[in-house]
Design an enzyme around this catalytic site. Structure first.
Site, mmCIF file in Angstrom:
data_model
loop_
_atom_site.group_PDB
_atom_site.id
_atom_site.type_symbol
_atom_site.label_atom_id
_atom_site.label_comp_id
_atom_site.label_asym_id
_atom_site.label_seq_id
_atom_site.Cartn_x
_atom_site.Cartn_y
_atom_site.Cartn_z
ATOM 1 N N CYS A 1 39.043 41.877 27.217
ATOM 2 C CA CYS A 1 38.667 40.622 26.584
ATOM 3 C C CYS A 1 38.085 39.731 27.686
ATOM 4 C CB CYS A 1 39.907 40.000 25.948
ATOM 5 S SG CYS A 1 39.597 38.494 25.056
ATOM 6 N N CYS B 1 28.694 37.133 41.510
ATOM 7 C CA CYS B 1 28.150 37.944 42.610
ATOM 8 C C CYS B 1 27.112 38.977 42.188
ATOM 9 C CB CYS B 1 29.286 38.635 43.358
ATOM 10 S SG CYS B 1 30.046 40.003 42.454
ATOM 11 N N CYS C 1 36.687 40.723 39.038
ATOM 12 C CA CYS C 1 35.596 41.491 39.642
ATOM 13 C C CYS C 1 36.089 42.085 40.955
ATOM 14 C CB CYS C 1 34.403 40.571 39.872
ATOM 15 S SG CYS C 1 33.056 41.335 40.810
#
Length: 139
Positions: free
Chosen positions: A126, A55, A101
């Protein structure tokens, strides 16, 4: 970190499949993991901002990236507290903390605590290289 809320970017599975490569789709939308030491940003030293490949939301800054030698890019903090969502992941027969996200809820990787790295937070985000795009700093 941000509490779980609805994603700001919502697309159908067909739309995600059309926009992402099969490898990107597997990691970002199906919580896959790329092979260690294979990602394009594992050893990158370029200054800039790492954005979500799905995005475009800004996630991490290069000044928070550190050498963990784990096989994936590692960061000690996200760009801002609301850039990512952390959620408990009990897959693979263990308890981990998944990082997604906050804007589109795409899988990024996992965060680990207490591993003894000399960082300000003692955290290691990570993150799969394939889940991000590096936007270099303009001079």
């Amino acid at each position: 970190m941000e509490t779980e809320s609805a994603p700001k970017v919502v697309k159908s599975d067909a739309e995600w499949r059309a926009e992402l490569t099969p490898a990107e789709y597997q990691v970002l939308r199906r919580a896959g993991t790329e092979r260690p030491f294979a990602g394009e940003y594992t050893d990158t030293k370029t200054e800039g901002v790492y954005a979500c490949r799905a995005c475009g939301a800004e996630l991490f800054r290069s000044d928070a990236k550190f050498e963990s030698h784990c096989g994936w890019p590692s960061f000690f903090t996200p760009l801002a507290g609301d850039a990512v969502i952390e959620r408990v992941d009990t897959s693979m027969g263990m308890r981990r903390v998944e990082v997604v996200c906050a804007t589109c809820h795409s899988h990024l990787g996992h965060v680990f605590e207490g591993e003894g790295y000399a960082t300000p937070t003692d955290l290691r985000y990570c993150i799969n290289s394939i889940s991000m795009r590096l936007v270099p700093t303009q001079d």
